[in-house]
Design a protein around this motif. Structure first.
Motif, short mmCIF file in Angstrom:
data_model
loop_
_atom_site.label_atom_id
_atom_site.label_comp_id
_atom_site.label_asym_id
_atom_site.label_seq_id
_atom_site.Cartn_x
_atom_site.Cartn_y
_atom_site.Cartn_z
N PRO A 255 0.78 -1.24 0.00
CA PRO A 255 0.00 0.00 0.00
C PRO A 255 0.81 1.29 0.00
CG PRO A 255 -0.01 -0.97 2.18
CD PRO A 255 0.67 -1.96 1.29
N ILE A 256 2.10 1.24 0.35
CA ILE A 256 2.91 2.45 0.40
C ILE A 256 3.52 2.68 -0.98
CG2 ILE A 256 4.81 3.67 1.52
CD1 ILE A 256 4.45 1.75 3.91
N GLY A 257 2.86 3.50 -1.78
CA GLY A 257 3.34 3.81 -3.12
C GLY A 257 3.26 2.66 -4.10
N GLY A 258 2.58 1.59 -3.71
CA GLY A 258 2.59 0.39 -4.54
C GLY A 258 3.91 -0.33 -4.49
N LEU A 259 4.74 0.01 -3.47
CA LEU A 259 6.10 -0.51 -3.38
C LEU A 259 6.42 -1.19 -2.06
CD1 LEU A 259 7.93 2.68 -4.77
CD2 LEU A 259 7.31 0.63 -6.06
N MET A 260 5.83 -0.69 -0.97
CA MET A 260 6.24 -1.11 0.37
C MET A 260 5.04 -1.41 1.26
SD MET A 260 9.28 1.68 1.10
CE MET A 260 8.29 3.06 0.51
N THR A 261 5.36 -2.03 2.40
CA THR A 261 4.34 -2.34 3.39
C THR A 261 4.93 -2.21 4.80
OG1 THR A 261 2.90 -4.08 4.27
CG2 THR A 261 4.90 -4.80 3.19
N ASN A 262 4.07 -1.94 5.77
CA ASN A 262 4.49 -1.91 7.18
C ASN A 262 4.45 -3.30 7.82
OD1 ASN A 262 5.20 0.80 7.85
ND2 ASN A 262 3.05 1.38 7.69
N THR A 263 4.09 -4.30 7.04
CA THR A 263 4.05 -5.67 7.55
C THR A 263 5.46 -6.14 7.90
OG1 THR A 263 2.16 -6.11 6.10
CG2 THR A 263 3.31 -8.02 6.99
N LYS A 264 5.57 -6.97 8.92
CA LYS A 264 6.87 -7.48 9.36
C LYS A 264 7.52 -8.33 8.27
CE LYS A 264 5.66 -7.56 14.28
NZ LYS A 264 5.48 -8.41 15.48
N ILE A 265 8.86 -8.31 8.25
CA ILE A 265 9.60 -8.99 7.18
C ILE A 265 9.30 -10.49 7.13
CG2 ILE A 265 11.67 -9.28 8.61
CD1 ILE A 265 13.30 -9.04 6.00
N ASP A 266 9.14 -11.13 8.28
CA ASP A 266 8.87 -12.57 8.27
C ASP A 266 7.54 -12.88 7.59
OD1 ASP A 266 11.23 -13.11 9.55
OD2 ASP A 266 10.35 -13.21 11.55
N ASP A 267 6.55 -12.02 7.81
CA ASP A 267 5.25 -12.22 7.18
C ASP A 267 5.31 -11.92 5.69
OD1 ASP A 267 4.14 -12.88 9.65
OD2 ASP A 267 3.60 -10.81 10.09
N VAL A 268 6.01 -10.87 5.32
CA VAL A 268 6.18 -10.54 3.90
C VAL A 268 6.92 -11.68 3.20
CG1 VAL A 268 7.20 -8.95 2.24
CG2 VAL A 268 6.15 -8.06 4.32
N ASN A 269 7.96 -12.16 3.84
CA ASN A 269 8.75 -13.23 3.24
C ASN A 269 7.92 -14.50 3.08
OD1 ASN A 269 11.17 -14.49 2.27
ND2 ASN A 269 11.40 -15.47 4.27
#
Length: 593
Positions: A522-536
């Motif tokens: 959601p951040i610019g279509g580039l990033m998220t505030n979600t934790k790295i383990d969850d993103v990974n």
């Protein structure tokens, strides 16, 4: 008042160095890696008020025993795009600090291409007060070339106001080398502005050689991180450029550039990751991983550590970091030994911030004001797409295809018969669009302008990706970050692209008319505030699905695809206006006789 405080700090630091006053912290019994002499030395490290007061025999309010361990300077990534990690600055900091990274120099041109000055302001604000120093290079190419369609345009006037921030170190990678060596006024004005502010200018010129390279260096470009061969690096090094040895997720140049770790070259080289995904950070590490790999290949750990700390600090003019010596900021790491280089403790300004892979301090969440950064959080301006939007209107006997190369950002041109007479045909229960030849690993690729709803959609063909069924769409498409989608049929391409549109940024996979998985960014279509383990975990699951749909093992399904839209690395790329020949900076026909 600030001058008085500085005088007091210096006076007290001197008192601690002389032994007249106790240090805040003393690290005893470890071996210190000296980047000046490239050897191990003995002595206590006395730390006061975040700085190293002295090395010798000292007493402190707190003592840490480093018996049998090696103490090194904190590691510095000299060139990275935080946005490419898909993590917000705070989540990025949480991910890299345990790996011994105490400072990074980032080019926020990804978010700047989406949201311009608002994007820069967001990154600078959200990276304040972290136990990681985040320095910035101002984006030089927004958009990357005149043919690209970004969400903003940043000229010398817009950039100049940011130099008042002390964390701005210079002008970031000058990607449009083509315009630079032709004295483009807009580019030259940005270089002149940086040099006027006594800042440095980074380079980005893959394959540039001879007189063109001379012209590029003469313009004031001081470094390069795009070298893929030792010969290329040596030519640039010989002409005075600093070389950034890159080992990221999609671009991995370490093995080819290992000769640069030799004493003859090491003083002008740094270590960088450039673009790195959560999976790489979780599974391999950060700059510590590059050091490990170099040492494993037989290179000197002393040279590797110096390149990862002092050299980067020297290049950027940071006189108070990158070494363990009196007067330097106490950014330190304690490692098991130089061969394994396992980071056990990390100190930022003399404070223990990570131990055995885990943070020991809290990193507060930085809220992103929707009203202030609305352009960052709501970056999509695009109508709903239909399968018809992906049909190719051109005709011709030959088909020009973008050929991907495993482990490289470079692409090649592939010419094959057009084969567009076929109608959409069933392939098992999937459908293939005209021109798609999955048996020859040729699929369709499209780039949709998503910032200003221009309706521009560039369509081409892609080889080397491996996809056999369905479609993959992403709002991460370097560097203008329009909406890229690769697929075997127009219906799934429209479906995946619309999912990304509806969530205002992210990655989506679709096949046979069904959405298989989605990662919101959601951040610019580039990033998220979600934790790295969850993103990974989400990315790992999506990569498994991408492999099941046929994406080749040697290709990163998302990062490699994202670079198919970058019009500054030869040879062919997809833009919103069609396929571009990077060498000539011209749109070329996909079909031709």
């Amino acid at each position: 008042m600030e001058d008085l405080d500085l005088d007091k700090q210096i006076n007290e630091l001197i008192s601690v160095a002389c032994g007249e006053k106790k240090a805040d912290l003393v690290i005893k019994n470890g071996k210190i890696l000296n980047v000046f002499t490239k050897e191990l030395m003995s002595g206590d490290i006395a730390i006061f008020d975040g700085y190293i007061a002295g090395i010798g025999s000292y007493d402190g309010e707190e003592v840490i025993d480093a018996e049998g361990k090696i103490i090194c300077p904190g590691l510095i990534d000299a060139h990275i795009h935080i946005e490419s990690t898909m993590l917000s600055p705070e989540e990025f900091a949480k991910a890299v600090i345990p790996h011994g990274t105490t400072a990074v120099v980032t080019d926020p041109h990804e978010i700047a291409n989406v949201a311009g000055e608002d994007g820069l302001a967001y990154m600078i604000t959200c990276s304040k007060n972290l136990p990681l120093d985040v320095f910035y290079m101002l984006p030089s190419c927004v958009p990357s070339t005149p043919l690209d369609e970004a969400g903003a345009t940043l000229g010398a006037v817009e950039l100049d106001k940011f130099y008042k921030c002390e964390r701005i170190l210079g002008l970031a990678e000058l990607m449009d080398s083509y315009a630079t060596i032709r004295n483009d006024p807009a580019i030259i004005s940005k270089i002149e502005s940086a040099l006027t502010h006594k800042r440095i200018v980074d380079g980005h010129a893959p394959g540039l050689t001879g007189r063109d390279l001379n012209a590029y260096v003469a313009a004031g470009v001081a470094s390069d991180h795009e070298c893929s061969t030792f010969e290329e690096a040596l030519e640039k090094l010989t002409l005075g450029q600093w070389i950034m040895i890159r080992e990221g997720t999609a671009a991995r140049n370490l093995q080819a550039l290992l000769p640069l770790f030799d004493d003859k070259y090491t003083d002008r080289c740094m270590l960088v990751t450039d673009d790195i995904h959560p999976e790489t950070l979780c599974d391999s590490g950060h700059i510590d991983f590059i050091i490990k790999e170099a040492v494993k290949a037989g290179k000197s750990p002393y040279n590797a550590v110096k390149m990862a700390s002092y050299n980067a600090a020297s290049y950027f003019g940071m006189r108070d970091r990158g070494a363990i010596a009196p007067g330097y900021i106490a950014d330190l790491i304690i490692v098991s030994d130089l061969a394994k280089f396992e980071v056990e403790k990390v100190f930022k300004s003399g404070i223990l911030v990570a131990e055995n892979g885990a943070l020991t301090v809290e990193i507060p969440h930085v809220s992103c004001d929707d009203e202030k950064y609305g352009r960052v959080l709501h970056s999509f301006n695009l109508k709903e797409l239909t399968p018809e939007d992906f049909s190719l209107k051109e005709k011709g006997a030959n088909k020009r295809v973008i050929k991907l190369l495993p482990g490289e950002l470079l692409t090649e041109e592939l010419i094959v018969p057009s084969n567009l007479d076929n109608k959409e045909a069933e392939f098992k229960h999937f459908v293939k669009a005209p021109g798609v030849e999955t048996d020859k690993d040729i699929i369709k690729v499209a780039l949709i302008e998503r910032h200003k709803d221009t309706g521009h959609i560039g369509i081409g063909f892609l080889n080397g990706y491996g996809l056999q069924y369905g479609a993959i769409a992403s709002s991460v498409a370097h560097d203008s970050h329009n909406l890229i989608v690769a697929g075997t049929n127009d219906a799934d391409m429209a479906l995946a692209a619309n999912v990304v549109r509806d969530i205002e940024g992210g990655i989506a996979i679709a096949a046979d008319g069904k959405v298989l998985s989605v990662l919101p960014l959601p951040i610019g279509g580039l990033m998220t505030n979600t934790k790295i383990d969850d993103v990974n975990a989400m990315l790992t699951n999506m990569k498994v699905q991408a492999r099941k749909l046929g994406v080749s093992e040697g290709i990163d399904p998302f990062m490699t695809l994202s670079f198919a839209a970058l019009p500054v690395i030869p040879r062919l790329r997809i833009l919103t206006k069609g396929v571009v020949d990077v060498v000539t900076q011209s749109i070329v026909p996909v079909l031709f006789d």
